[in-house]
Write an enzyme that holds these catalytic residues in place. Structure first.
Site, PDB file in Angstrom:
ATOM      1  N   ARG A  33       0.808  -1.274  -0.134  1.00 54.73           N
ATOM      2  CA  ARG A  33      -0.038   0.108  -0.206  1.00 54.73           C
ATOM      3  C   ARG A  33       0.854   1.453  -0.042  1.00 54.73           C
ATOM      4  NH1 ARG A  33      -0.917   4.706   2.473  1.00 54.73           N
ATOM      5  NH2 ARG A  33      -0.141   3.994   4.293  1.00 54.73           N
ATOM      6  N   ASP A  34       1.351   1.713   1.007  1.00 53.74           N
ATOM      7  CA  ASP A  34       2.289   2.944   1.101  1.00 53.74           C
ATOM      8  C   ASP A  34       3.451   2.596   0.130  1.00 53.74           C
ATOM      9  OD1 ASP A  34       3.240   5.290   2.003  1.00 53.74           O
ATOM     10  OD2 ASP A  34       3.450   4.900   3.959  1.00 53.74           O
ATOM     11  N   HIS A  49       5.663   4.645  12.330  1.00 51.68           N
ATOM     12  CA  HIS A  49       5.763   4.854  10.741  1.00 51.68           C
ATOM     13  C   HIS A  49       6.523   5.810  10.316  1.00 51.68           C
ATOM     14  CE1 HIS A  49       3.335   4.134   6.812  1.00 51.68           C
ATOM     15  NE2 HIS A  49       4.176   5.388   6.585  1.00 51.68           N
ATOM     16  N   HIS A  76       9.295   7.544   7.497  1.00 53.64           N
ATOM     17  CA  HIS A  76       9.871   7.827   6.192  1.00 53.64           C
ATOM     18  C   HIS A  76      11.169   8.264   6.253  1.00 53.64           C
ATOM     19  CE1 HIS A  76       6.293   7.182   3.407  1.00 53.64           C
ATOM     20  NE2 HIS A  76       5.718   7.057   4.644  1.00 53.64           N
ATOM     21  N   CYS A 119       3.781   9.549  -0.017  1.00 63.82           N
ATOM     22  CA  CYS A 119       2.459  10.162   0.089  1.00 63.82           C
ATOM     23  C   CYS A 119       2.089  11.106  -0.934  1.00 63.82           C
ATOM     24  CB  CYS A 119       2.228  10.796   1.369  1.00 63.82           C
ATOM     25  SG  CYS A 119       0.528  11.657   1.462  1.00 63.82           S
ATOM     26  N   ASN A 175       9.262   4.472   2.615  1.00 64.79           N
ATOM     27  CA  ASN A 175       9.264   4.123   4.268  1.00 64.79           C
ATOM     28  C   ASN A 175      10.836   3.534   4.481  1.00 64.79           C
ATOM     29  OD1 ASN A 175       6.368   3.955   5.193  1.00 64.79           O
ATOM     30  ND2 ASN A 175       6.361   3.539   2.817  1.00 64.79           N
TER      31      ASN A 175
HETATM   32 ZN    ZN Z   1       3.749   6.421   4.857  1.00 63.52          ZN
END
Ligand code: ZN
Length: 302
Positions: free
Chosen positions: A14-15, A207, A209, A240, A249
């Site tokens: 996903r990310d 989370h 980055h 994003c 990430n």
């Molecule tokens: Zn993220």
């Protein structure tokens, strides 16, 4: 250190993929999920149920959900921004857990999900309730918890107030996200410790980055301050679409290398992750940001 084991939540499907220019087909996404499971991942953010016009890479969310391997031992997470997304995710019958997002500033909340920050907290609480009503679980991520691409510094008091309001909905955890990669380990340690004390016994996930190279240092600081789960993406993919300048990430391989070498178990197989980095790099026709997969193996394989 509070712990000798950490859960790594795989977010590459996903990310990791949502901001990629190269369109990745559903079969390749499912192959990535298979590889993550084979490497030991037991909680995976598999897709997001959002408007396909806003995030074209996630337009196949229903097909990804339908193709997920039938595994009782793996928790599949679908990210959703609103009630409609929650309904779509739950209707697949394949999503075990809904991930909601509450954004720490109004400007970013408007860009990301067309809501105020307070509005995103209410929406996240409703999403968690929808998951619980369907016999599933819900969790929530506080985005831009360490800094906002539009408003700059984010007050710790704001994040704490959001965490307190979100905890009332009974999420399985609350995550603090450095959406644009501006956090530093001192800030992370301070904020994780405060949120942990505030929401206990609800656990804290983080989370990060690696936009400015502080990702792994922030992971370490978060774990030292009591975070129990770390998001990471194989290859260090990610970003994003609604945050200018956001990049990848922290890479799963790099996190696993650091933690396992430091005596903190992850349950993940580093060799399998490195192989998957190389497979994904070939698929995308570029070298991925993760560093361990580009370095000689250490210690050497016997
Ligand atoms: Zn993220």
């Amino acid at each position: 250190m509070y712990t000798n084991s950490i859960e790594v939540l795989e977010v590459a499907p996903r990310d990791g993929l949502q901001n990629e220019k190269t369109a990745i087909g559903t079969p390749d996404k499912l192959a990535l999920i298979d590889r993550a499971i084979a490497a030991g991942a037991r909680r995976i953010e598999v897709t997001s149920f959002v408007n396909p016009r806003a995030v074209p890479q996630m337009a196949d969310a229903d097909a990804v959900a339908a193709g997920l391997p039938d595994r009782d031992d793996v928790t599949y997470i679908g990210l959703v921004m609103n009630q409609r997304g929650a309904e779509r995710a739950l209707a697949t019958g394949r999503i075990d857990q809904l991930g909601a997002v509450a954004v720490a500033t109004d400007t970013f909340a408007m860009a990301n999900q067309n809501q105020t920050s307070d509005g995103s907290v209410y929406a996240a609480r409703a999403i968690i309730a929808a998951a619980q009503g369907a016999g599933r679980t819900g969790q929530v991520t506080i985005a831009a918890a360490f800094g906002c691409p539009f408003e700059g510094e984010v007050a710790e008091a704001r994040v704490l107030a959001m965490a307190a309001a979100l905890a009332q909905a009974g999420p399985v955890e609350i995550a603090l996200a450095d959406t644009i990669g501006v956090a530093n380990p001192a800030h992370v340690g301070r904020l994780v410790a405060q949120v942990r004390d505030l929401i206990a016994p609800i656990p804290v996930r983080v989370h990060f980055h690696n936009t400015r190279g502080t990702g792994l240092a922030n992971v370490w600081a978060a774990i030292a301050a009591g975070a129990t789960t770390v998001d990471a993406a194989i290859g260090g993919l990610g970003g994003c679409p609604f945050a200018p300048g956001a990049s990848g990430n922290v890479s799963t391989e790099d996190v696993v290398y650091m933690l396992e070498r430091a005596g903190i178990a992850t349950g993940l197989d580093l060799g399998a992750l490195i192989d998957t980095n190389h497979w994904l790099g070939a698929l995308m026709d570029r070298t991925l940001p993760g560093m361990v997969a580009r370095a000689p193996r250490f210690p050497k394989l016997s």
